[in-house]
Enzyme design. Structure first.
Site, PDB file in Angstrom:
ATOM      1  N   ARG A   1       0.812  -1.219   0.000  1.00 14.88           N
ATOM      2  CA  ARG A   1       0.000   0.000   0.000  1.00 14.88           C
ATOM      3  C   ARG A   1       0.848   1.273   0.000  1.00 14.88           C
ATOM      4  O   ARG A   1       0.433   2.293  -0.557  1.00 14.88           O
ATOM      5  CB  ARG A   1      -0.932   0.002   1.213  1.00 14.88           C
ATOM      6  CG  ARG A   1      -2.120  -0.919   1.012  1.00 14.88           C
ATOM      7  CD  ARG A   1      -2.982  -0.926   2.236  1.00 14.88           C
ATOM      8  NE  ARG A   1      -4.308  -1.456   1.954  1.00 14.88           N
ATOM      9  CZ  ARG A   1      -5.247  -1.618   2.876  1.00 14.88           C
ATOM     10  NH1 ARG A   1      -5.003  -1.307   4.138  1.00 14.88           N
ATOM     11  NH2 ARG A   1      -6.429  -2.086   2.544  1.00 14.88           N
TER      12      ARG A   1
ATOM     13  N   LYS B   1     -16.719 -17.754   4.270  1.00 11.81           N
ATOM     14  CA  LYS B   1     -18.127 -17.597   4.623  1.00 11.81           C
ATOM     15  C   LYS B   1     -19.012 -17.083   3.496  1.00 11.81           C
ATOM     16  O   LYS B   1     -18.684 -16.097   2.845  1.00 11.81           O
ATOM     17  CB  LYS B   1     -18.229 -16.613   5.781  1.00 11.81           C
ATOM     18  CG  LYS B   1     -17.711 -17.140   7.103  1.00 11.81           C
ATOM     19  CD  LYS B   1     -17.932 -16.032   8.046  1.00 11.81           C
ATOM     20  CE  LYS B   1     -17.679 -16.270   9.481  1.00 11.81           C
ATOM     21  NZ  LYS B   1     -17.724 -14.929  10.118  1.00 11.81           N
TER      22      LYS B   1
ATOM     23  N   GLY C   1      -7.794  -9.027   0.572  1.00  9.65           N
ATOM     24  CA  GLY C   1      -6.529  -9.377   1.216  1.00  9.65           C
ATOM     25  C   GLY C   1      -5.994 -10.750   0.866  1.00  9.65           C
ATOM     26  O   GLY C   1      -4.846 -10.887   0.440  1.00  9.65           O
TER      27      GLY C   1
ATOM     28  N   GLY D   1     -12.037  -4.546   1.973  1.00  6.58           N
ATOM     29  CA  GLY D   1     -13.426  -4.166   2.227  1.00  6.58           C
ATOM     30  C   GLY D   1     -13.946  -3.172   1.197  1.00  6.58           C
ATOM     31  O   GLY D   1     -15.107  -3.245   0.777  1.00  6.58           O
TER      32      GLY D   1
HETATM   33  C1  3PG Z   1      -8.468  -1.856   5.568  1.00  3.19           C
HETATM   34  O1  3PG Z   1      -7.340  -2.345   5.644  1.00  3.19           O
HETATM   35  O2  3PG Z   1      -9.503  -2.535   5.531  1.00  3.19           O
HETATM   36  C2  3PG Z   1      -8.576  -0.366   5.438  1.00  3.19           C
HETATM   37  O3  3PG Z   1      -7.344   0.244   5.700  1.00  3.19           O
HETATM   38  C3  3PG Z   1      -9.657   0.181   6.320  1.00  3.19           C
HETATM   39  O4  3PG Z   1      -9.414  -0.161   7.655  1.00  3.19           O
HETATM   40  P1  3PG Z   1     -10.631  -0.528   8.606  1.00  3.19           P
HETATM   41  O5  3PG Z   1     -11.225  -1.815   8.094  1.00  3.19           O
HETATM   42  O6  3PG Z   1     -10.032  -0.663   9.980  1.00  3.19           O
HETATM   43  O7  3PG Z   1     -11.616   0.595   8.507  1.00  3.19           O
END
Ligand code: 3PG
Ligand code: MG
Length: 398
Positions: A36, A200, A356, A379
């Site tokens: 990132r 899931k 991820g 997310g």
């Molecule tokens: C992540 O890695 O999902 C983003 O940086 C956002 O972080 P968060 O899920 O803690 O809001």
């Protein structure tokens, strides 16, 4: 909204929201994956190259009670310096005197990193007063934090209102993330195959529903496949199953049929006698797994089946692994899919990998340069493909 590339940052202080939420070693606080940070470097360099200065702001982790050592952005200073080639300055607060003084003193070519935004509760609350204080630090607001674009936080969304239209924009990373995602969402060349994996079903219901409107084929792998198998009357032994989602799974199957979208499930599985890297393993049809055994990867027939679908695709979206690829015995399915996606890309398909685990898999198997785009969003990418408007994108576009 201005276009980043056309904007001349000479003499300007650019306040950039980056997503430097990177994993750190628990003991040494060393960065264990800098993807990132690397992804934000072109944006930083363009601004410095124009003769501007850069103020970087980010969150790290999920601190709940104010400042804490393990979430301090000071651990990133030396690595950001190395990647940008500039001696990065650090303010031990993101608002307050240190930040204000250091931002005011910043000269063209210099970079200042602010301390973790989430050390203030106001950040996640989207507090307008806090956002306004942040906004005062820079002349121009650049949002390059696609990974956090699904959060309506002070620094990701609310802050945009304190900059006039010509002084807020996406950075280069955000631009390429958004254009890749939009290409798949709105201009996908068919056949369009979505590969959805992970443990899931409950995490992926909304994305599957949205993809039923767009994809021609959806491959389902990973632990979630067994909930679908059971929903269709299969025997799944001790495999992962969300019994409270069997109805949802049946509904998705019905919807897919009505829409003419082909759902592909793994015909067979690599099964194990326990969830362990050294477990005993065997193969079984995914709908006939003996009691005491669990499916931890897709099997050889499923690999052949999925390769076939992937190789005839013109657009591929991949989110979620096919099995427990962290363990060598159960990585073959995910590796096979990664290879097939890379080969389809070579043959002209557009492939977007996000989330991820699937990104980690593509990196682990050495294919990150052989797919069209690897997203820095987990997310955020999921919510984008669920069809939601991401606050970080909307705030700039408005
Ligand atoms: C992540 O890695 O999902 C983003 O940086 C956002 O972080 P968060 O899920 O803690 O809001
Ligand atoms: Mg997250």
């Amino acid at each position: 909204m201005s276009t980043f590339s056309q904007y001349n940052f000479k003499g300007q202080k650019a306040l950039i929201r980056v997503d430097f939420n990177v994993p750190l070693d628990k003991k040494t606080f060393e960065i264990t994956d800098d993807t990132r940070i690397k992804a934000a470097v072109p944006t930083i360099k363009k601004i410095l190259g124009d003769g501007g200065s850069v103020i970087l702001m980010s969150h790290l982790g999920r601190p709940k009670e104010g400042p804490e050592e393990k979430s301090s952005l000071k651990h990133l200073v030396s690595h950001v310096s190395k990647l940008t080639g500039v001696n990065v300055l650090f303010a031990d607060d993101c608002i307050g005197k240190d930040a204000i003084d250091k931002a005011a003193a910043l000269k063209p070519g210099e970079v200042l990193l602010l301390e973790n935004l989430r050390f203030y509760k106001e950040e996640e609350k989207g507090d307008a007063g806090f956002a306004e204080k942040l906004s005062k630090l820079g002349d121009v607001y650049v949002n390059d934090a696609f990974g956090t674009a699904h959060r309506a936080h002070a620094s990701t969304a609310v802050i945009a209102q304190f900059f006039p239209a010509g002084k807020k924009m996406f950075g280069l990373l955000m631009e390429s993330e958004v254009s890749s995602a939009e290409k798949v969402m709105h201009n996908a060349e068919k056949p369009f195959t979505a590969i959805i994996g992970g443990a899931k079903v409950s995490d992926k219901i909304l994305i599957i529903e949205n993809l039923l409107e767009r994809a021609t084929d959806i491959i389902i792998g990973g632990g979630m496949a067994y909930t679908f198998e059971k929903a269709q009357g299969g025997i799944i032994g001790n495999s992962l199953c969300e019994d409270d989602r069997l109805d949802v799974a049946r509904e998705l199957l019905k919807k897919a049929e009505a829409k003419g979208v082909c759902l592909h499930f793994p015909s067979d599985s690599v099964i194990a006698d326990k969830f362990d890297a050294n477990a005993l393993t065997s193969n079984a049809p995914s709908n006939n797994i003996p009691e005491g055994w669990m499916g931890l990867d897709i099997g050889p027939n499923a690999c052949a089946q999925f390769i076939n679908v992937i190789k005839r695709s013109k657009t591929i979206l991949w989110n979620g692994p096919m099995g427990v690829f962290e363990m060598e015995k159960f990585q073959h399915g995910t590796k096979t899919v990664a290879t097939a996606v890379a080969e389809a890309t070579q043959d002209g398909a557009f492939s977007l990998v996000g989330g991820g685990d699937s990104v980690a898999a593509v990196n682990q198997f050495g294919y990150s340069d052989q797919v069209s785009y690897v997203s820095t969003g987990g997310g955020a990418m999921l919510e984008f493909f669920e069809g939601k408007e991401l606050p970080g994108i909307a705030a700039i576009k408005k």
